[in-house]
Design an enzyme around this catalytic site. Structure first.
Site, PDB file in Angstrom:
ATOM      1  N   GLU A 126      25.238   2.233  34.554  1.00  0.00           N
ATOM      2  CA  GLU A 126      25.451   1.432  33.335  1.00  0.00           C
ATOM      3  C   GLU A 126      26.055   2.228  32.180  1.00  0.00           C
ATOM      4  O   GLU A 126      25.572   2.175  31.048  1.00  0.00           O
ATOM      5  CB  GLU A 126      24.128   0.779  32.918  1.00  0.00           C
ATOM      6  N   GLU A 159      21.713  -5.046  43.069  1.00  0.00           N
ATOM      7  CA  GLU A 159      20.495  -5.495  42.373  1.00  0.00           C
ATOM      8  C   GLU A 159      20.456  -7.024  42.294  1.00  0.00           C
ATOM      9  O   GLU A 159      20.174  -7.608  41.251  1.00  0.00           O
ATOM     10  CB  GLU A 159      20.425  -4.888  40.966  1.00  0.00           C
TER      11      GLU A 159
HETATM   12  O1  G3I Z   1       4.784   2.655  34.600  1.00  0.00           O
HETATM   13  C1  G3I Z   1       4.338   1.961  33.422  1.00  0.00           C
HETATM   14  C2  G3I Z   1       2.870   1.714  33.509  1.00  0.00           C
HETATM   15  O2  G3I Z   1       2.200   2.942  33.507  1.00  0.00           O
HETATM   16  C3  G3I Z   1       2.464   0.839  32.339  1.00  0.00           C
HETATM   17  O3  G3I Z   1       1.105   0.496  32.474  1.00  0.00           O
HETATM   18  C4  G3I Z   1       3.270  -0.445  32.280  1.00  0.00           C
HETATM   19  C5  G3I Z   1       2.948  -1.298  31.083  1.00  0.00           C
HETATM   20  O4  G3I Z   1       4.039  -2.117  30.737  1.00  0.00           O
HETATM   21  O5  G3I Z   1       4.639  -0.092  32.206  1.00  0.00           O
HETATM   22  C6  G3I Z   1       5.056   0.636  33.335  1.00  0.00           C
HETATM   23  O6  G3I Z   1       6.416   0.936  33.232  1.00  0.00           O
HETATM   24  C7  G3I Z   1       7.296  -0.154  33.387  1.00  0.00           C
HETATM   25  C8  G3I Z   1       8.155   0.085  34.626  1.00  0.00           C
HETATM   26  O7  G3I Z   1       9.131  -0.921  34.714  1.00  0.00           O
HETATM   27  C9  G3I Z   1       7.338   0.071  35.913  1.00  0.00           C
HETATM   28  O8  G3I Z   1       6.741  -1.169  36.084  1.00  0.00           O
HETATM   29  C10 G3I Z   1       8.174  -0.199  32.149  1.00  0.00           C
HETATM   30  O9  G3I Z   1       7.379  -0.562  31.030  1.00  0.00           O
HETATM   31  C11 G3I Z   1       9.271  -1.211  32.345  1.00  0.00           C
HETATM   32  O10 G3I Z   1      10.185  -1.115  31.249  1.00  0.00           O
HETATM   33  C12 G3I Z   1      10.020  -0.904  33.615  1.00  0.00           C
HETATM   34  O11 G3I Z   1      11.003  -1.890  33.778  1.00  0.00           O
HETATM   35  C13 G3I Z   1      11.998  -1.625  34.745  1.00  0.00           C
HETATM   36  C14 G3I Z   1      13.357  -1.549  34.042  1.00  0.00           C
HETATM   37  O12 G3I Z   1      14.383  -1.408  34.994  1.00  0.00           O
HETATM   38  C15 G3I Z   1      13.464  -0.362  33.098  1.00  0.00           C
HETATM   39  O13 G3I Z   1      13.464   0.821  33.815  1.00  0.00           O
HETATM   40  C16 G3I Z   1      11.995  -2.750  35.746  1.00  0.00           C
HETATM   41  O14 G3I Z   1      10.784  -2.702  36.506  1.00  0.00           O
HETATM   42  C17 G3I Z   1      13.197  -2.611  36.688  1.00  0.00           C
HETATM   43  O15 G3I Z   1      13.279  -3.746  37.521  1.00  0.00           O
HETATM   44  C18 G3I Z   1      14.470  -2.508  35.861  1.00  0.00           C
HETATM   45  O16 G3I Z   1      15.536  -2.311  36.740  1.00  0.00           O
HETATM   46  C19 G3I Z   1      16.836  -2.209  36.132  1.00  0.00           C
HETATM   47  C20 G3I Z   1      17.630  -1.209  36.951  1.00  0.00           C
HETATM   48  O17 G3I Z   1      16.938   0.016  37.006  1.00  0.00           O
HETATM   49  C21 G3I Z   1      19.031  -1.025  36.364  1.00  0.00           C
HETATM   50  N1  G3I Z   1      19.709  -2.296  36.233  1.00  0.00           N
HETATM   51  C22 G3I Z   1      18.972  -3.327  35.500  1.00  0.00           C
HETATM   52  C23 G3I Z   1      17.584  -3.545  36.114  1.00  0.00           C
HETATM   53  C24 G3I Z   1      16.847  -4.656  35.393  1.00  0.00           C
HETATM   54  O18 G3I Z   1      16.545  -4.298  34.081  1.00  0.00           O
END
Ligand code: G3I
Length: 386
Positions: free
Chosen positions: A174, A287
């Site tokens: 991205e 994705e």
């Molecule tokens: O690991 C922590 C956990 O310890 C905590 O209790 C919890 C509370 O909210 O958060 C957890 O982290 C989250 C993580 O996902 C794991 O579940 C983050 O807050 C959350 O922001 C994160 O979101 C991910 C996001 O990327 C940001 O990295 C999504 O699961 C994931 O599906 C999403 O994937 C992205 C691709 O990497 C790139 N393209 C877009 C796609 C969708 O946004």
């Protein structure tokens, strides 16, 4: 298509089968009249075995077995898997001198145990990267050289650890704005030093170092809305050509394809696939999901979605499920048509209950049952003569 063939050969070798030319299959409706039993639900990896790898993003619950039903779906249906989060910088390298390998080790072991092509996501991204990465001990912005050195250490450590075990990497994720220019991230600002000549340097170095760390790994650029914005698609083409012109390895571009019930258009998707493939690299759908919410943000930035914006009271209605099935069928008819350019199709998740976007975006519902959309995808494969 060298790389895509090698991935297909990899799974064929793993499954002990020869990939042979496909004879036309009769069109049939695989939708059962009664609720589907396990036997009536064909494995997607069998359905698409002669076309492209098919996979999903695995979260930690799946890998550790806490989500056993999700894991069972992945094992049955997927020939490839991507770690949804556990290889991201913030999680695998939370502090300067500390790597947290355990979750990613578990993901790689899961792929190996279940004969899935493992994809590494992702090495260099502006999101999910700790703030310390861009600052020195006093909290001041790093110099260009110091940030390059830090980026190199990270790539060499992560790619090197999984050398020979992770077959492909989203090296840069991205990096583009919707207008096709590079986003103004700290990677661009610091390493680019405000010079037009240097702004792509972080991308070039990232690909070089990933290749050095595992010379056999396939290396990808990955982004969203390439099928929606032609300018952004052109930006991805420019990245590929730039790397190619300098002799730097790049094997493919990932079209993320976070779609909706009304987008992308067939034309937009075909344009992205053919334009990217014309550069000579393989194209992957990395994705895939289809958001069912009628309004709201169209994109893939987690910072722009919320529980409120992703709630969708109408998600389970017959009307929504029919629209979802039709959109998936349309998308898969395009992917099947372009099977020679496409090496892999990966869903962003396994079932609706674990999706980042809420609503009903995947092929399996919150009770782990295949939805109408699942059967429409299977049907699309059987309707094509190939
Ligand atoms: O690991 C922590 C956990 O310890 C905590 O209790 C919890 C509370 O909210 O958060 C957890 O982290 C989250 C993580 O996902 C794991 O579940 C983050 O807050 C959350 O922001 C994160 O979101 C991910 C996001 O990327 C940001 O990295 C999504 O699961 C994931 O599906 C999403 O994937 C992205 C691709 O990497 C790139 N393209 C877009 C796609 C969708 O946004």
């Amino acid at each position: 298509m060298r790389a895509s063939l090698s991935l297909l050969a990899f799974t064929c070798a793993l499954s002990g089968r020869l990939c042979v030319a496909q004879t036309p299959r009769p069109a049939e409706d695989p939708r059962p009249s009664a609720p589907a039993t396990e036997q009536e639900v064909p494995a997607l990896k069998k359905v698409f075995e002669d076309l492209f790898l098919i996979g999903g993003a695995l979260n930690r619950n799946v890998v550790t077995g806490r989500d056993a039903a999700g894991a069972a779906i992945a094992v049955k249906h997927f020939s490839t898997a991507t770690a949804e989060n556990d290889l991201k910088w913030q999680l695998i390298h939370p502090q300067l001198d500390r790597y947290d390998w355990e979750p990613a080790d578990g993901y790689v072991a899961f792929c190996e145990k279940n004969r899935m092509v493992a994809i590494g996501h992702c090495l260099v991204w502006h999101s999910q990267v700790p703030r310390w990465v861009f600052r020195d001990d006093s909290g001041n912005p790093l110099t260009r050289d110091a940030l390059l050195a830090r980026m190199k250490d990270h790539i060499v450590a992560v790619v090197g650890r999984y050398r020979g075990r992770i077959q492909g990497w989203d090296v840069v994720n991205e990096a583009l704005d919707e207008n096709g220019a590079l986003r103004g991230t700290p990677w661009v600002r610091i390493i680019g030093e405000g010079s037009a000549d240097k702004q792509y340097d972080f991308i070039e170095h990232a690909f070089r170092w990933a290749h050095e760390a595992d010379p056999d790994a396939e290396l990808f650029y990955n982004d969203y809305n390439l099928e929606v914005s032609r300018a952004k698609c052109d930006g991805a083409v420019a990245i590929v050509k730039r790397l190619q012109s300098k002799g730097i390895r790049i094997d493919g571009v990932g079209i993320q394809l976070h779609g909706g019930l009304g987008y992308p258009s067939i034309e937009g998707l075909e344009h992205a696939i053919t334009t990217l493939a014309a550069t000579g690299v393989e194209v992957m759908i990395t994705e895939l999901d289809i958001r069912t919410q009628a309004r709201g943000y169209r994109g893939a930035d987690i910072g722009k979605v919320s529980r409120k914006s992703t709630s969708d009271p109408g998600a389970a209605s017959a009307e929504t499920q029919k629209k979802l099935a039709d959109k998936y069928a349309e998308i898969f008819s395009v992917l099947i048509e372009h099977r020679k350019e496409i090496s892999r199709v990966t869903f962003w998740g396994i079932h609706d209950g674990a999706s980042w976007i809420g609503g009903s975006p995947l092929l399996f519902d919150r009770s782990y049952k295949p939805k109408e959309a699942f059967f429409s995808v299977v049907k699309a494969s059987r309707e094509r003569q190939y």
